[in-house]
Motif scaffolding. Structure first.
Motif, PDB file in Angstrom:
ATOM      1  N   ASN A   1       0.843  -1.210   0.000  1.00  0.00           N
ATOM      2  CA  ASN A   1       0.000   0.000   0.000  1.00  0.00           C
ATOM      3  C   ASN A   1       0.868   1.246   0.000  1.00  0.00           C
ATOM      4  O   ASN A   1       0.627   2.181  -0.765  1.00  0.00           O
ATOM      5  CB  ASN A   1      -0.892   0.047   1.246  1.00  0.00           C
TER       6      ASN A   1
ATOM      7  N   LYS B   1       2.373   1.624  -3.290  1.00  0.00           N
ATOM      8  CA  LYS B   1       1.342   1.913  -4.294  1.00  0.00           C
ATOM      9  C   LYS B   1       0.870   3.360  -4.198  1.00  0.00           C
ATOM     10  O   LYS B   1       0.807   4.080  -5.190  1.00  0.00           O
ATOM     11  CB  LYS B   1       0.170   0.952  -4.058  1.00  0.00           C
ATOM     12  N   TYR B   2       0.575   3.813  -2.951  1.00  0.00           N
ATOM     13  CA  TYR B   2      -0.038   5.135  -2.817  1.00  0.00           C
ATOM     14  C   TYR B   2       0.974   6.293  -2.775  1.00  0.00           C
ATOM     15  O   TYR B   2       0.610   7.428  -2.539  1.00  0.00           O
ATOM     16  CB  TYR B   2      -0.966   5.170  -1.595  1.00  0.00           C
TER      17      TYR B   2
ATOM     18  N   ASP C   1       5.062   6.379   4.486  1.00  0.00           N
ATOM     19  CA  ASP C   1       5.293   6.778   3.092  1.00  0.00           C
ATOM     20  C   ASP C   1       5.055   8.266   2.946  1.00  0.00           C
ATOM     21  O   ASP C   1       4.512   8.911   3.845  1.00  0.00           O
ATOM     22  CB  ASP C   1       4.373   5.973   2.158  1.00  0.00           C
TER      23      ASP C   1
ATOM     24  N   ILE D   1      -4.486  10.104   3.603  1.00  0.00           N
ATOM     25  CA  ILE D   1      -5.891   9.672   3.716  1.00  0.00           C
ATOM     26  C   ILE D   1      -6.677  10.814   4.349  1.00  0.00           C
ATOM     27  O   ILE D   1      -6.226  11.432   5.321  1.00  0.00           O
ATOM     28  CB  ILE D   1      -6.016   8.414   4.607  1.00  0.00           C
TER      29      ILE D   1
ATOM     30  N   THR E   1     -13.546  -1.095   1.252  1.00  0.00           N
ATOM     31  CA  THR E   1     -13.518   0.370   1.323  1.00  0.00           C
ATOM     32  C   THR E   1     -12.314   0.861   0.535  1.00  0.00           C
ATOM     33  O   THR E   1     -11.181   0.498   0.824  1.00  0.00           O
ATOM     34  CB  THR E   1     -13.365   0.838   2.778  1.00  0.00           C
ATOM     35  N   ARG E   2     -12.587   1.661  -0.481  1.00  0.00           N
ATOM     36  CA  ARG E   2     -11.505   2.233  -1.271  1.00  0.00           C
ATOM     37  C   ARG E   2     -11.696   3.737  -1.337  1.00  0.00           C
ATOM     38  O   ARG E   2     -12.768   4.216  -1.659  1.00  0.00           O
ATOM     39  CB  ARG E   2     -11.523   1.666  -2.701  1.00  0.00           C
ATOM     40  N   LEU E   3     -10.654   4.469  -1.017  1.00  0.00           N
ATOM     41  CA  LEU E   3     -10.784   5.926  -1.042  1.00  0.00           C
ATOM     42  C   LEU E   3     -10.053   6.515  -2.241  1.00  0.00           C
ATOM     43  O   LEU E   3     -10.437   7.535  -2.788  1.00  0.00           O
ATOM     44  CB  LEU E   3     -10.192   6.544   0.237  1.00  0.00           C
ATOM     45  N   ALA E   4      -8.984   5.836  -2.637  1.00  0.00           N
ATOM     46  CA  ALA E   4      -8.153   6.388  -3.716  1.00  0.00           C
ATOM     47  C   ALA E   4      -8.870   6.261  -5.070  1.00  0.00           C
ATOM     48  O   ALA E   4      -9.825   5.484  -5.213  1.00  0.00           O
ATOM     49  CB  ALA E   4      -6.832   5.653  -3.743  1.00  0.00           C
TER      50      ALA E   4
ATOM     51  N   GLY F   1      -6.663  -1.982  -6.821  1.00  0.00           N
ATOM     52  CA  GLY F   1      -6.804  -2.603  -5.500  1.00  0.00           C
ATOM     53  C   GLY F   1      -8.192  -3.159  -5.305  1.00  0.00           C
ATOM     54  O   GLY F   1      -9.129  -2.803  -6.041  1.00  0.00           O
ATOM     55  N   SER F   2      -8.345  -4.026  -4.296  1.00  0.00           N
ATOM     56  CA  SER F   2      -9.640  -4.666  -4.066  1.00  0.00           C
ATOM     57  C   SER F   2     -10.359  -4.086  -2.853  1.00  0.00           C
ATOM     58  O   SER F   2     -11.514  -4.365  -2.596  1.00  0.00           O
ATOM     59  CB  SER F   2      -9.421  -6.158  -3.833  1.00  0.00           C
ATOM     60  N   GLY F   3      -9.658  -3.307  -2.028  1.00  0.00           N
ATOM     61  CA  GLY F   3     -10.281  -2.771  -0.802  1.00  0.00           C
ATOM     62  C   GLY F   3     -10.371  -3.817   0.293  1.00  0.00           C
ATOM     63  O   GLY F   3     -11.171  -3.686   1.218  1.00  0.00           O
TER      64      GLY F   3
ATOM     65  N   GLY G   1      -7.220  -5.409   1.544  1.00  0.00           N
ATOM     66  CA  GLY G   1      -5.926  -5.516   2.212  1.00  0.00           C
ATOM     67  C   GLY G   1      -5.948  -5.096   3.678  1.00  0.00           C
ATOM     68  O   GLY G   1      -5.552  -5.846   4.574  1.00  0.00           O
ATOM     69  N   LEU G   2      -6.436  -3.888   3.956  1.00  0.00           N
ATOM     70  CA  LEU G   2      -6.408  -3.398   5.334  1.00  0.00           C
ATOM     71  C   LEU G   2      -7.367  -4.177   6.243  1.00  0.00           C
ATOM     72  O   LEU G   2      -7.129  -4.295   7.445  1.00  0.00           O
ATOM     73  CB  LEU G   2      -6.728  -1.904   5.394  1.00  0.00           C
TER      74      LEU G   2
HETATM   75  P1  ADP Z   1      -6.713  -1.374  -1.563  1.00  0.00           P
HETATM   76  O1  ADP Z   1      -6.692  -2.689  -2.190  1.00  0.00           O
HETATM   77  O2  ADP Z   1      -7.664  -0.413  -2.159  1.00  0.00           O
HETATM   78  O3  ADP Z   1      -5.381  -0.782  -1.340  1.00  0.00           O
HETATM   79  P2  ADP Z   1      -6.803  -1.576   1.272  1.00  0.00           P
HETATM   80  O4  ADP Z   1      -7.777  -2.249   2.166  1.00  0.00           O
HETATM   81  O5  ADP Z   1      -5.409  -2.014   1.370  1.00  0.00           O
HETATM   82  O6  ADP Z   1      -7.378  -1.648  -0.171  1.00  0.00           O
HETATM   83  O7  ADP Z   1      -6.881  -0.050   1.641  1.00  0.00           O
HETATM   84  C1  ADP Z   1      -8.126   0.580   1.745  1.00  0.00           C
HETATM   85  C2  ADP Z   1      -8.032   2.024   1.295  1.00  0.00           C
HETATM   86  O8  ADP Z   1      -7.237   2.757   2.245  1.00  0.00           O
HETATM   87  C3  ADP Z   1      -7.329   2.219  -0.011  1.00  0.00           C
HETATM   88  O9  ADP Z   1      -8.233   2.102  -1.086  1.00  0.00           O
HETATM   89  C4  ADP Z   1      -6.767   3.634   0.127  1.00  0.00           C
HETATM   90  O10 ADP Z   1      -7.757   4.567  -0.207  1.00  0.00           O
HETATM   91  C5  ADP Z   1      -6.460   3.750   1.586  1.00  0.00           C
HETATM   92  N1  ADP Z   1      -5.030   3.492   1.866  1.00  0.00           N
HETATM   93  C6  ADP Z   1      -4.488   2.376   2.383  1.00  0.00           C
HETATM   94  N2  ADP Z   1      -3.148   2.539   2.558  1.00  0.00           N
HETATM   95  C7  ADP Z   1      -2.841   3.784   2.170  1.00  0.00           C
HETATM   96  C8  ADP Z   1      -1.658   4.555   2.136  1.00  0.00           C
HETATM   97  N3  ADP Z   1      -0.479   4.079   2.542  1.00  0.00           N
HETATM   98  N4  ADP Z   1      -1.735   5.834   1.674  1.00  0.00           N
HETATM   99  C9  ADP Z   1      -2.900   6.345   1.272  1.00  0.00           C
HETATM  100  N5  ADP Z   1      -4.072   5.677   1.277  1.00  0.00           N
HETATM  101  C10 ADP Z   1      -4.049   4.409   1.713  1.00  0.00           C
END
Ligand code: ADP
Length: 737
Positions: free
Chosen positions: A644, A647-648, A672, A677, A690-693, A699-701, A703-704
């Motif tokens: 992540n 990626k971000y 990073d 966020i 949940t995806r914010l980006a 991404g699949s939303g 991971g976290l």
């Molecule tokens: P994804 O597969 O979209 O990365 P995650 O569950 O890993 O899904 O993360 C959920 C959301 O949290 C991401 O879509 C992103 O919007 C935000 N996010 C996670 N890690 C970071 C990061 N290091 N910097 C910025 N945004 C992040």
């Protein structure tokens, strides 16, 4: 007399409870007094009447005890002082008189009271008398009877005109509860005397000394003189001397009562001054030391009997309350509705404790039985009084004197006993007791008259002891200790039942939640699993079509087939993620020591990352501490957070990722300088899907969500610090194990 006047003018109404009667500076002349220094045995003080009392003329030049008393006494005294044991009395004959020496300690001095001794009663007669008294007292079954017998016996033995048994209430007012008197005297039975009649210093001495004699209120005080006439020494503490002079206020008080002599003994129950036995005589009268000791002893026998009767009453009332409480408990356990269990069956809360009515207040609902204030009034009573007390048990016999609004309902609720049922003091059981209007017969108007001189109010005891009636309203019957204790036990029982019921409810909900979670996991596992095969088919056939059909000129079809292939790839990743998410809940964690340096090294050196993100600079701390956790989950957590972060931050100018350990927070971190966020959504990022980006970031939303679930299973912690467009740091650990 001069001395007495001095003390009167030094005592005003405000400090009458501080009158220094223990250092009064003179004695009553029915005895004499000698004070010696405990170390040198030299005489330091003596009472002015010493010489006349001992009938010796040449007392002008004495220095030591041997000039005054027999050597045997001095030897005995020295021995006892050295051995640090109670000092014994000593009798000696002089002329035709028998003298008694009563030594006792006072600070660093020894005071020797010298008294005359009457002829002793033959010990056989005395023993017979005593046996007779003990058996009479033992037979009594009520406080009234014991008290009556006590006054009769004391009058018979000591021959005073009037003997009264006086009981203190909680405010130290006294009531005459038994009396034996000469026929010609009017009765004082039932009369009350205000606390100021026996002020605090006098009560303190009564508690210590146990017996007090005033032989003649018209006595000529014998001042205590010092041998060197210096008068520089501190005043002698006469607390334990039975010859101690009497407070001038008390003398005036007795004179106003027309009493000439008195003898008073303390009734001490459980170490507290419970009451007094007071003997009055209308002529001067003295009884000797041994008689006074017998009177003290008899009073203690009465005190024991009173204590015994009190204990019996307490035990029988407690037993009765215990039976009722157990029945209420059974009802609480067998009837599911708490309110019904306590109010709708026999016995109910009102039957439990003797009261006019009861209120059960729970979850903002008020239920009442019997005579109570209005529900609105109960609500205000709780909010504005009980909640502020913050007491788990509260009781009073005169609510309106503590809470003015209660004046509106004194008739039903002058007394309350309340137990709280919750930590916020909102839920209560309150028992109400109605008002009892009583008439108190005071022995004279209890308001003492004073006079003002130079701006100070000086104390004068009452002059009239005529019956003075006062109506007392706004009070209820007293809450007995046994009732308060029973209420406290019931409170404990209710709390246990409530907690148990709550626990059962939570357990039920928990089980339901677990079941639903399991079902969901199984469902998502099988769905993802079942989707795999058809997806392979779609991907495979799309590739075959792309190879076998010559589509070089057909851009539209080529694009369509490529979209099918890339979509099925994305779908494959998604299925992978869902599968690993659902797997986490299905497996137990197996903690082993995991070397995080190796885990991180492997992740950041995977060819995938190096190829896809060649610009990103990654820094990993060298000596990351080992973690004791499930190795697969640790890898998953690190991989998700590091990918992540990479990626971000990929689109920043100089993308930078750092992995390390922060000692103060006992947490690893992945930092990073990426897109950050939005604070508003921080709570949401750990939820699945949940995806914010933006769509630029794949991404699949999930991971976290995987990260959070793994950490939760370890009872660890994860938190995030972030700023939009500046970067994000995730902190985490795997609990203390
Ligand atoms: P994804 O597969 O979209 O990365 P995650 O569950 O890993 O899904 O993360 C959920 C959301 O949290 C991401 O879509 C992103 O919007 C935000 N996010 C996670 N890690 C970071 C990061 N290091 N910097 C910025 N945004 C992040």
């Amino acid at each position: 007399m001069q001395d007495q006047e001095k003390i009167i003018t030094a005592t005003n109404l405000t400090n009458c409870d501080k009158e220094p009667i223990h250092i009064i500076g003179h004695i009553q002349p029915h005895g004499a007094l000698v004070v010696i220094d405990m170390k040198s045995y030299a005489v330091v003080n003596y009472s002015e009447n010493l010489s006349s009392f001992l009938q010796t003329d040449n007392l002008s030049s004495f220095h030591s005890l041997s000039d005054l008393f027999p050597d045997d006494f001095i030897i005995q005294l020295k021995k006892e002082l050295e051995a640090n044991i109670i000092l014994s009395t000593y009798t000696f004959e002089k002329g035709r008189e028998n003298f008694l020496l009563i030594p006792h300690l006072s600070d660093d001095k020894v005071i020797i009271d010298v008294e005359k001794q009457e002829d002793k009663l033959p010990s056989f007669t005395f023993q017979q008398q005593l046996n007779n008294i003990l058996s009479q007292i033992e037979k009594t079954t009520s406080l009234k009877e014991t008290s009556q017998i006590a006054t009769q016996l004391i009058k018979n033995i000591f021959g005073y005109n009037r003997v009264m048994l006086y009981r203190f209430d909680k405010d130290w007012n006294g009531e005459v509860i038994a009396e034996t008197k000469d026929e010609n005297l009017e009765t004082w039975l039932g009369l009350r005397y205000p606390a100021s009649d026996i002020p605090k210093p006098a009560r303190e001495i009564f508690l210590k000394q146990g017996v007090r004699i005033i032989s003649d209120v018209y006595y000529k005080p014998s001042p205590i003189l010092s041998l060197d006439n210096s008068n520089l020494q501190p005043p002698i503490n006469l607390t334990n001397s039975e010859l101690r002079g009497v407070s001038p206020i008390h003398i005036e008080y007795l004179k106003n009562m027309k009493v000439n002599a008195s003898l008073t003994t303390s009734i001490i129950v459980n170490g507290k001054l419970w009451g007094l036995i007071t003997c009055h005589h209308y002529k001067a009268k003295t009884v000797d030391y041994f008689q006074r000791q017998s009177c003290k002893f008899l009073t203690q026998v009465f005190a024991n009997q009173i204590n015994l009767l009190d204990t019996k009453k307490y035990v029988s009332s407690s037993k009765q309350l215990e039976t009722l409480r157990k029945k209420l408990m059974l009802q609480m356990q067998s009837v599911s509705k708490f309110k019904e269990a306590l109010l709708n069956y026999q016995p109910n809360l009102k039957d439990f404790i003797d009261c006019g009515g009861v209120a059960l207040v729970r979850k903002n609902k008020i239920n009442v039985l019997g005579g109570t204030p209005l529900k609105k009034e109960i609500e205000i009573l709780i909010r504005e009084h009980l909640a502020k007390q913050k007491k788990s048990i509260y009781f009073t016999e005169s609510l309106s004197s503590h809470f003015a609004s209660a004046e509106a309902y004194t008739k039903t609720a002058s007394g309350i006993l309340a137990i709280s049922l919750d930590a916020n003091f909102k839920d209560f059981i309150i028992w109400f007791r109605p008002e009892i209007i009583t008439t108190i017969e005071w022995g004279g108007n209890p308001e003492k008259n004073g006079y003002v001189k130079d701006g100070v109010t000086y104390l004068h005891p009452r002059k009239s002891f005529e019956k003075w009636s006062e109506k007392v309203a706004g009070s209820s019957k007293v809450w007995e200790n046994s009732e308060i204790e029973a209420a406290a036990k019931l409170q404990e029982n209710i709390n246990t039942v409530l907690v148990k019921k709550q626990k059962e409810k939570i357990k039920l909900l928990n089980n339901k939640l677990k079941r639903v979670n399991k079902e969901l996991e199984t469902f998502s596992y099988s769905v993802s699993h079942d989707l795999r095969a058809p997806l392979r088919g779609i991907d495979g056939y799309a590739r075959i079509l792309k190879e076998h059909l010559n589509l070089e000129d057909d851009d539209y079809s080529t694009h369509a087939l490529e979209t099918i292939i890339s979509s099925s790839k994305k779908m494959d990743v998604l299925i992978d993620d869902i599968l690993s998410y659902s797997k986490i809940g299905r497996q137990d964690i197996r903690r082993i020591p995991v070397d995080l340096n190796a885990v991180v090294f492997e992740i950041i050196n995977s060819s995938n990352l190096k190829i896809n993100y060649p610009q990103t600079q990654i820094k990993a701390e060298k000596n990351l501490p080992k973690v004791f956790a499930d190795s697969r989950m640790v890898t998953q957590v690190c991989a998700n957070l590091i990918t992540n972060a990479i990626k971000y931050s990929q689109n920043q100018k100089e993308p930078f990722v750092e992995i390390g350990y922060k000692e103060e927070s006992k947490a690893y971190f992945v930092k990073d300088n990426g897109i950050g966020i939005d604070e508003k959504y921080i709570d949401k990022i750990f939820n699945v899907f949940t995806r914010l980006a933006s769509a630029d970031y794949e991404g699949s939303g999930i991971g976290l969500a995987i990260v959070k679930k793994s950490i939760d299973l370890h009872e660890g912690k994860i938190w995030v610090e972030t700023k939009l467009n500046e970067g994000t740091t995730f902190f985490f650990n795997f609990g203390n194990a």
